[in-house]
Motif scaffolding. Structure first.
Motif, PDB file in Angstrom:
ATOM      1  N   ASP A  51       0.841  -1.189   0.000  1.00 16.75           N
ATOM      2  CA  ASP A  51       0.000   0.000   0.000  1.00 16.75           C
ATOM      3  C   ASP A  51       0.879   1.242   0.000  1.00 16.75           C
ATOM      4  OD1 ASP A  51      -1.466   2.194   1.882  1.00 16.75           O
ATOM      5  OD2 ASP A  51      -2.926   1.070   0.701  1.00 16.75           O
ATOM      6  N   SER A  52       0.483   2.263  -0.737  1.00 19.76           N
ATOM      7  CA  SER A  52       1.351   3.421  -0.956  1.00 19.76           C
ATOM      8  C   SER A  52       1.219   4.509   0.109  1.00 19.76           C
ATOM      9  CB  SER A  52       1.062   4.027  -2.333  1.00 19.76           C
ATOM     10  OG  SER A  52      -0.288   4.446  -2.395  1.00 19.76           O
ATOM     11  N   THR A  53       0.377   4.295   1.122  1.00 22.69           N
ATOM     12  CA  THR A  53       0.184   5.365   2.103  1.00 22.69           C
ATOM     13  C   THR A  53       0.458   4.953   3.538  1.00 22.69           C
ATOM     14  OG1 THR A  53      -2.169   4.827   2.263  1.00 22.69           O
ATOM     15  CG2 THR A  53      -1.549   6.502   0.652  1.00 22.69           C
ATOM     16  N   GLU A  54       0.217   3.699   3.895  1.00 18.89           N
ATOM     17  CA  GLU A  54       0.327   3.306   5.304  1.00 18.89           C
ATOM     18  C   GLU A  54       1.771   2.998   5.688  1.00 18.89           C
ATOM     19  OE1 GLU A  54      -1.448   0.055   8.517  1.00 18.89           O
ATOM     20  OE2 GLU A  54      -1.889  -0.136   6.381  1.00 18.89           O
ATOM     21  N   LYS A  55       2.198   3.582   6.802  1.00 19.10           N
ATOM     22  CA  LYS A  55       3.520   3.270   7.346  1.00 19.10           C
ATOM     23  C   LYS A  55       3.373   2.075   8.280  1.00 19.10           C
ATOM     24  CE  LYS A  55       6.393   6.581   8.327  1.00 19.10           C
ATOM     25  NZ  LYS A  55       7.106   7.723   8.954  1.00 19.10           N
ATOM     26  N   LEU A  56       4.201   1.050   8.073  1.00 18.59           N
ATOM     27  CA  LEU A  56       4.115  -0.177   8.855  1.00 18.59           C
ATOM     28  C   LEU A  56       5.283  -0.265   9.826  1.00 18.59           C
ATOM     29  CD1 LEU A  56       3.183  -2.657   5.973  1.00 18.59           C
ATOM     30  CD2 LEU A  56       1.627  -1.487   7.547  1.00 18.59           C
ATOM     31  N   ARG A  57       4.989  -0.706  11.042  1.00 16.43           N
ATOM     32  CA  ARG A  57       6.012  -0.837  12.081  1.00 16.43           C
ATOM     33  C   ARG A  57       5.588  -1.933  13.043  1.00 16.43           C
ATOM     34  NH1 ARG A  57       3.970   4.156  12.609  1.00 16.43           N
ATOM     35  NH2 ARG A  57       5.960   5.240  12.449  1.00 16.43           N
ATOM     36  N   TRP A  58       6.475  -2.210  14.000  1.00 16.77           N
ATOM     37  CA  TRP A  58       6.190  -3.233  15.004  1.00 16.77           C
ATOM     38  C   TRP A  58       4.822  -2.950  15.632  1.00 16.77           C
ATOM     39  CZ3 TRP A  58      10.674  -5.708  18.006  1.00 16.77           C
ATOM     40  CH2 TRP A  58      10.207  -6.733  18.830  1.00 16.77           C
ATOM     41  N   GLY A  59       3.968  -3.962  15.647  1.00 13.64           N
ATOM     42  CA  GLY A  59       2.633  -3.818  16.217  1.00 13.64           C
ATOM     43  C   GLY A  59       1.550  -3.660  15.172  1.00 13.64           C
ATOM     44  N   SER A  60       1.921  -3.310  13.929  1.00  9.45           N
ATOM     45  CA  SER A  60       0.921  -3.187  12.861  1.00  9.45           C
ATOM     46  C   SER A  60       0.346  -4.560  12.533  1.00  9.45           C
ATOM     47  CB  SER A  60       1.556  -2.587  11.601  1.00  9.45           C
ATOM     48  OG  SER A  60       2.032  -1.284  11.838  1.00  9.45           O
ATOM     49  N   ARG A  61      -0.916  -4.552  12.090  1.00  5.37           N
ATOM     50  CA  ARG A  61      -1.596  -5.802  11.751  1.00  5.37           C
ATOM     51  C   ARG A  61      -2.461  -5.604  10.516  1.00  5.37           C
ATOM     52  NH1 ARG A  61      -2.322  -9.662  16.020  1.00  5.37           N
ATOM     53  NH2 ARG A  61      -1.171  -9.061  17.893  1.00  5.37           N
ATOM     54  N   GLY A  62      -2.788  -6.712   9.850  1.00  9.37           N
ATOM     55  CA  GLY A  62      -3.750  -6.651   8.770  1.00  9.37           C
ATOM     56  C   GLY A  62      -3.200  -7.071   7.425  1.00  9.37           C
ATOM     57  N   ASP A  63      -4.021  -6.809   6.382  1.00 13.74           N
ATOM     58  CA  ASP A  63      -3.678  -7.243   5.028  1.00 13.74           C
ATOM     59  C   ASP A  63      -2.390  -6.597   4.516  1.00 13.74           C
ATOM     60  OD1 ASP A  63      -5.953  -8.765   5.028  1.00 13.74           O
ATOM     61  OD2 ASP A  63      -7.154  -7.342   3.861  1.00 13.74           O
ATOM     62  N   ASN A  64      -2.157  -5.330   4.882  1.00 12.38           N
ATOM     63  CA  ASN A  64      -0.945  -4.659   4.413  1.00 12.38           C
ATOM     64  C   ASN A  64       0.311  -5.310   4.990  1.00 12.38           C
ATOM     65  OD1 ASN A  64      -2.231  -2.763   2.779  1.00 12.38           O
ATOM     66  ND2 ASN A  64      -2.562  -1.369   4.468  1.00 12.38           N
ATOM     67  N   VAL A  65       0.216  -5.817   6.210  1.00 18.71           N
ATOM     68  CA  VAL A  65       1.352  -6.527   6.804  1.00 18.71           C
ATOM     69  C   VAL A  65       1.559  -7.865   6.085  1.00 18.71           C
ATOM     70  CG1 VAL A  65       2.302  -7.553   8.909  1.00 18.71           C
ATOM     71  CG2 VAL A  65       1.056  -5.394   9.033  1.00 18.71           C
ATOM     72  N   GLU A  66       0.469  -8.520   5.700  1.00 19.15           N
ATOM     73  CA  GLU A  66       0.603  -9.759   4.919  1.00 19.15           C
ATOM     74  C   GLU A  66       1.317  -9.484   3.602  1.00 19.15           C
ATOM     75  OE1 GLU A  66      -2.933 -11.962   4.269  1.00 19.15           O
ATOM     76  OE2 GLU A  66      -3.427 -12.166   6.407  1.00 19.15           O
ATOM     77  N   ASP A  67       0.932  -8.395   2.931  1.00 18.11           N
ATOM     78  CA  ASP A  67       1.600  -8.036   1.675  1.00 18.11           C
ATOM     79  C   ASP A  67       3.081  -7.756   1.911  1.00 18.11           C
ATOM     80  OD1 ASP A  67      -0.783  -8.293   0.330  1.00 18.11           O
ATOM     81  OD2 ASP A  67      -1.231  -6.143   0.318  1.00 18.11           O
TER      82      ASP A  67
END
Length: 269
Positions: free
Chosen positions: A74-90
């Motif tokens: 995803d081009s907008t969400e910043k992912l870090r420790w604790g993030s969850r969901g489909d974007n983390v799967e990607d």
């Protein structure tokens, strides 16, 4: 006077062997029957086989093609420790495409964090364990600039999150110290940090050690309000101007006070 015996032995015919040999034998004493070459009984010569047909050239296997990434991030969400969901799967699929071996469970935990850091180090990116525009762009194989975003927009977003974090931490000043707590009825040091970061929509690890290890280590001069100040076994919110807000075990409440000793500064932004 003797006479030549012109009688033939009964049953035996005289054959012109010499003439037959001359017509029937080729080089080396081999008899030629049509186009087939066979050995001769008279000379014991070995049979000569016709030359084998040339083998067909081996066909080379087609070159393997490099697999395309499993998913675009995803081009907008910043992912870090604790993030969850489909974007983390990607993210986990993209890291696996680049040599990681992660379970694709949609949870940004210790192993995913370590894989992000390894990828950043291998690709000359800032090693902070946070999947922002630069890391996301590299994993997508394209531009690192977020779609619809800009440097000024990112700066404004950072200032907003800083204010939210510090304001939430200050709202907890005076809250009783409670081991394992993370609410205004009672909290410990990591509980306060989680409480403050949740106000900015940022998930962090729960323990003080994991919080300190999970972010990007920075110098004190780089620290901005809302960053984390860490000592062995203790964490606090940096309030700016040499001040921190922390849930103090010795004071048994959340306080705002001056920095002491030689702490480490950590950023999750």
């Amino acid at each position: 006077m003797a006479k030549h015996n012109t009688h033939r032995t009964p049953g035996l015919a005289r054959t012109p062997i010499a003439g037959a040999r001359k017509a029937a034998y080729g080089v080396g004493g081999a008899a030629i029957l049509g186009s087939v070459l066979v050995g001769t009984a008279f000379t014991g010569g070995a049979a000569q086989a016709a030359p084998a047909a040339p083998a067909a050239p081996a066909q080379s296997a087609p070159a393997a093609q490099t697999a395309a990434p499993s998913a675009a991030l995803d081009s907008t969400e910043k992912l870090r420790w604790g993030s969850r969901g489909d974007n983390v799967e990607d993210l986990q699929k993209a890291l696996n495409d680049n040599g990681a071996s992660l379970e694709v469970d949609g949870v940004f935990g210790k192993r995913t964090h370590a894989a992000v850091k390894d990828y950043q180090a291998a690709n000359d990116l800032q090693v902070d364990g946070v999947v922002g525009p630069q890391t996301r762009g590299a994993l997508n194989g394209g531009s690192s600039t977020p779609v619809g975003g800009s440097a000024s927009a990112s700066s404004s977003e950072g200032s907003s999150s800083s204010s939210s974090i510090v304001d939430a931490a200050r709202s907890a000043v005076g809250t009783p110290y409670s081991w394992g707590g993370s609410s205004l009825s009672g909290m410990d040091c990591s509980g306060l940090v989680n409480f403050a970061y949740e106000a900015a929509g940022i998930d962090l690890p729960r323990s003080s050690g994991a919080i300190a290890d999970g972010g990007r280590t920075i110098s004190q001069s780089e620290a901005r309000p809302g960053d984390i100040v860490a000592w062995p076994g203790h964490v606090a919110i940096y309030a700016g101007d040499g001040q921190v807000i922390d849930a103090s075990g010795s004071k048994q409440r959340v306080v705002e006070r001056s920095i002491w000793g030689n702490p480490t500064f950590v950023s999750y932004r």
